[in-house]
Design a protein around this motif. Sequence first.
Motif, PDB file in Angstrom:
ATOM      1  N   SER A  19       0.818  -1.221   0.000  1.00 20.35           N
ATOM      2  CA  SER A  19       0.000   0.000   0.000  1.00 20.35           C
ATOM      3  C   SER A  19       0.846   1.263   0.000  1.00 20.35           C
ATOM      4  N   ARG A  20       0.323   2.263  -0.665  1.00 19.65           N
ATOM      5  CA  ARG A  20       0.976   3.574  -0.708  1.00 19.65           C
ATOM      6  C   ARG A  20       0.584   4.385   0.521  1.00 19.65           C
ATOM      7  N   VAL A  21       1.549   5.113   1.075  1.00 19.64           N
ATOM      8  CA  VAL A  21       1.278   5.950   2.243  1.00 19.64           C
ATOM      9  C   VAL A  21       0.550   7.218   1.807  1.00 19.64           C
ATOM     10  N   VAL A  22      -0.617   7.475   2.409  1.00 19.69           N
ATOM     11  CA  VAL A  22      -1.391   8.687   2.122  1.00 19.69           C
ATOM     12  C   VAL A  22      -1.800   9.334   3.443  1.00 19.69           C
ATOM     13  N   GLN A  23      -2.047  10.619   3.394  1.00 23.69           N
ATOM     14  CA  GLN A  23      -2.410  11.365   4.595  1.00 23.69           C
ATOM     15  C   GLN A  23      -3.726  10.851   5.160  1.00 23.69           C
ATOM     16  N   ASP A  24      -3.749  10.616   6.468  1.00 24.08           N
ATOM     17  CA  ASP A  24      -4.923  10.106   7.180  1.00 24.08           C
ATOM     18  C   ASP A  24      -5.322   8.706   6.725  1.00 24.08           C
ATOM     19  N   GLY A  25      -4.470   8.063   5.903  1.00 22.11           N
ATOM     20  CA  GLY A  25      -4.771   6.713   5.443  1.00 22.11           C
ATOM     21  C   GLY A  25      -5.839   6.649   4.378  1.00 22.11           C
ATOM     22  N   MET A  26      -6.302   7.803   3.877  1.00 21.40           N
ATOM     23  CA  MET A  26      -7.353   7.842   2.852  1.00 21.40           C
ATOM     24  C   MET A  26      -7.026   8.921   1.833  1.00 21.40           C
ATOM     25  N   GLU A  27      -7.434   8.679   0.582  1.00 27.00           N
ATOM     26  CA  GLU A  27      -7.161   9.631  -0.479  1.00 27.00           C
ATOM     27  C   GLU A  27      -8.224   9.510  -1.560  1.00 27.00           C
ATOM     28  N   GLU A  28      -8.777  10.656  -1.943  1.00 28.32           N
ATOM     29  CA  GLU A  28      -9.775  10.661  -3.013  1.00 28.32           C
ATOM     30  C   GLU A  28      -9.096  10.378  -4.350  1.00 28.32           C
ATOM     31  N   ARG A  29      -9.619   9.393  -5.068  1.00 32.86           N
ATOM     32  CA  ARG A  29      -9.107   9.072  -6.397  1.00 32.86           C
ATOM     33  C   ARG A  29     -10.266   9.041  -7.379  1.00 32.86           C
ATOM     34  N   ASP A  30      -9.933   8.776  -8.605  1.00 30.01           N
ATOM     35  CA  ASP A  30     -10.932   8.822  -9.666  1.00 30.01           C
ATOM     36  C   ASP A  30     -11.990   7.737  -9.471  1.00 30.01           C
ATOM     37  N   GLY A  31     -13.133   8.125  -8.937  1.00 31.23           N
ATOM     38  CA  GLY A  31     -14.251   7.207  -8.811  1.00 31.23           C
ATOM     39  C   GLY A  31     -14.326   6.433  -7.521  1.00 31.23           C
ATOM     40  N   TYR A  32     -13.336   6.592  -6.629  1.00 35.28           N
ATOM     41  CA  TYR A  32     -13.396   5.857  -5.359  1.00 35.28           C
ATOM     42  C   TYR A  32     -12.479   6.511  -4.333  1.00 35.28           C
ATOM     43  N   LEU A  33     -12.619   6.074  -3.096  1.00 31.27           N
ATOM     44  CA  LEU A  33     -11.780   6.553  -2.003  1.00 31.27           C
ATOM     45  C   LEU A  33     -10.714   5.503  -1.722  1.00 31.27           C
ATOM     46  N   TYR A  34      -9.445   5.865  -1.959  1.00 28.52           N
ATOM     47  CA  TYR A  34      -8.353   4.932  -1.704  1.00 28.52           C
ATOM     48  C   TYR A  34      -8.133   4.810  -0.198  1.00 28.52           C
ATOM     49  N   VAL A  35      -8.067   3.555   0.299  1.00 24.94           N
ATOM     50  CA  VAL A  35      -7.860   3.278   1.723  1.00 24.94           C
ATOM     51  C   VAL A  35      -6.561   2.501   1.867  1.00 24.94           C
ATOM     52  N   GLN A  36      -5.598   3.071   2.560  1.00 26.68           N
ATOM     53  CA  GLN A  36      -4.312   2.407   2.764  1.00 26.68           C
ATOM     54  C   GLN A  36      -4.501   1.157   3.623  1.00 26.68           C
ATOM     55  N   GLY A  37      -3.897   0.057   3.214  1.00 26.30           N
ATOM     56  CA  GLY A  37      -3.995  -1.187   3.986  1.00 26.30           C
ATOM     57  C   GLY A  37      -5.395  -1.753   4.025  1.00 26.30           C
ATOM     58  N   SER A  38      -6.105  -1.702   2.911  1.00 29.98           N
ATOM     59  CA  SER A  38      -7.509  -2.134   2.882  1.00 29.98           C
ATOM     60  C   SER A  38      -7.689  -3.594   3.250  1.00 29.98           C
ATOM     61  N   GLY A  39      -6.690  -4.435   2.963  1.00 30.79           N
ATOM     62  CA  GLY A  39      -6.835  -5.863   3.234  1.00 30.79           C
ATOM     63  C   GLY A  39      -6.792  -6.229   4.699  1.00 30.79           C
ATOM     64  N   ASP A  40      -6.431  -5.283   5.559  1.00 28.04           N
ATOM     65  CA  ASP A  40      -6.329  -5.562   6.991  1.00 28.04           C
ATOM     66  C   ASP A  40      -7.716  -5.628   7.627  1.00 28.04           C
ATOM     67  N   ASP A  41      -7.847  -6.428   8.683  1.00 25.46           N
ATOM     68  CA  ASP A  41      -9.102  -6.560   9.433  1.00 25.46           C
ATOM     69  C   ASP A  41     -10.283  -6.850   8.510  1.00 25.46           C
ATOM     70  N   GLU A  42     -10.185  -7.925   7.752  1.00 26.32           N
ATOM     71  CA  GLU A  42     -11.197  -8.244   6.752  1.00 26.32           C
ATOM     72  C   GLU A  42     -12.573  -8.513   7.355  1.00 26.32           C
ATOM     73  N   GLU A  43     -12.623  -8.887   8.629  1.00 27.00           N
ATOM     74  CA  GLU A  43     -13.923  -9.146   9.255  1.00 27.00           C
ATOM     75  C   GLU A  43     -14.802  -7.906   9.278  1.00 27.00           C
ATOM     76  N   MET A  44     -14.192  -6.735   9.252  1.00 30.68           N
ATOM     77  CA  MET A  44     -14.936  -5.484   9.346  1.00 30.68           C
ATOM     78  C   MET A  44     -15.650  -5.118   8.054  1.00 30.68           C
ATOM     79  N   TRP A  45     -15.174  -5.623   6.916  1.00 27.14           N
ATOM     80  CA  TRP A  45     -15.693  -5.102   5.654  1.00 27.14           C
ATOM     81  C   TRP A  45     -15.940  -6.148   4.570  1.00 27.14           C
ATOM     82  N   SER A  46     -15.380  -7.357   4.671  1.00 27.02           N
ATOM     83  CA  SER A  46     -15.391  -8.300   3.547  1.00 27.02           C
ATOM     84  C   SER A  46     -16.756  -8.912   3.258  1.00 27.02           C
ATOM     85  N   GLN A  47     -17.666  -8.939   4.251  1.00 28.64           N
ATOM     86  CA  GLN A  47     -19.014  -9.469   4.070  1.00 28.64           C
ATOM     87  C   GLN A  47     -19.003 -10.910   3.543  1.00 28.64           C
TER      88      GLN A  47
END
Length: 647
Positions: free
Chosen positions: A288-316
Amino acid sequence: MSKPVEATQISTHGRNRDDMRRDAKSLLNRLRSIQADASFVSEISDLFPQFPVIANERCGTWYVHLSKIHKPGVYFKSTDGHTGIWDFNLRRYNPHLISTIIKHGGCIIVDSTRKGKRVPDALSKTIPIWCATINNAVRKCGLQNQAVKGNRDDTDAAATGQSSKEQDGSSTLNTAVTETTITTNDESEAETAAAAALLIPALNGDSWDTRYHSLPSLISRSEHVQIADKIEGFAEKLMRFTDMTPLTTKLLKPIRPIWLTPQSFLLRHDLPDYSQCAFLPVICLSASRVVQDGMEERDGYLYVQGSGDDEEMWSQGLTPELFWENEEYLLEEGISASECEKRAGEVVREAKRKLMEKSRHRQKQVQEKKKSSGGGGKEDHLEYSMEGRIHFTPSMELCSEIKPSSIWIGNNASGRIPDCWDAGFDMVINCGAEIKRHPLCEFGSNKEEARCHITVMGGVGQGGAQATLCVLQKHQWSAIDGESTVVAEVEQLQAFPARKDGEKDYYYLHLPIAEGKKGQHQLLEMVPMAIKAVHQMFAANKEDNTSEGLRKPRILVHCQQGMDRSVGISLALLVSCFDETTGAFCGTGVGDGSTKATTTASKEMIQRRLFQIMSHRLAARPSRATLKMVNTFFMSPTDPPPAKYKS
């Protein structure tokens, strides 16, 4: 010169921060972020195609496409690299990784981290500690082998010289002895030179690097020195639990970590040739790329640094395998967040449906094979089931043999009835809180009329349930096998087949242990029940084992994933019932199935048996609470506390 940030911009960011945090948990944003990071991982993999790409589970698995991932993965925990905790954990030794590095000349290990860090501690400190510990242990073992070989050569030379002096009577014999002595000495010198080249790393530190390497931009000099001072102790600890001699002939270069991140500067047309280096590289790749606050607006979505971590919270319910198999469907261009979640639900349900169909199809195949073979020979059926249905490999899959003992550790799939019997297991220990047994294996409405093949072992497990042992013969299991309904089985109760003299008994022990912390006290109560049942099986089958020759009985211990509860029960069985060297059953081992161990086991002994499990069952992840309960059983002089449960 960059434009200064205006107050209105800061105010707007403050108003949108809560919205961004909510969006950070969105499945669509997470999957888009993973897709973006995975493209970087694929890019690095293409630059170094000679190295296998290995995921540091669980987070790293999300960032490697199925076509590139090398199985099995590794498990290095960031906790072992946290400041002040630095440790080489024997539970996370990952011995298979050394073989992979030797075979391919290096590897790439993928992981990620959330906001605030460029590289996770698992990559920046835990893996470098592992590399330095392995290098030191190999060198120490090599030096010990050299010393032993040198002493042996001196003894042989002295004995040869004494023998030649005693044989002066015959010149012919003297000549022969002299020639033999010269030849022997020449061979000894050649063997010593070969041993020095193969067994012994060069004493020069520049040739065989035993130093601890860290990333200066992340690790302070003070922390580096403190970790380096611990490496020698870690190596000695490792050598107490495993023989490093095989590695002294296979690991021809030391292992060294190399770090790469999306911010790394890499010359694509001038890549390093690691085959010419004096070390084998372990490329620690932070996806993952380091971004301020761990989030960054990109074209069409919000980039979240380390998205694969804590999959129980979001993977459904999604897994990395399901995601990559359905990547285009889940991340179709222009898809909305709600539609993405809807499609993810469809994918998960379809995967479960296919799994059920596969299970039914397998059962149908078994039934057809039984009918066509008319019962068949025992060995033929065993060979079919071993090769066709359950794969016994030291991987992250179904089950693994804990050599040289009779214990196998697996997940729920490996313990399916009757597959487990067809696969050659003599006893199955189910450590799950819930169990679906055949009606004929349950108690009747009147507990006094309980089935004769059911024994209540005792203990208090999940919901107050007790441990139960079911003993049936093959033809009895076959009678209740198939697609018959519960009503039909109950109606056929009177026709239940009787036992046959001389037939082998199969044992099924259920230990109702809840998952997580809720089950730790239940596990403590169930340990003696497991030991008692194993003693009972070996006592009852003593004559059968003699008639079957040297074949060891197979005992499968399983829980839902084969990671925690089954590992705890297996550890207790190894310590109490099986010889550490030969793996043979010891009827008078530590513990006799009472509520407490009759003989205490040392902490080091328990650690050695745990290391034995971790070396063969790569999926094993015993919690600290589970290991604490096992230590309590063998090392505490008092009875274990009663299990806590909610009725």
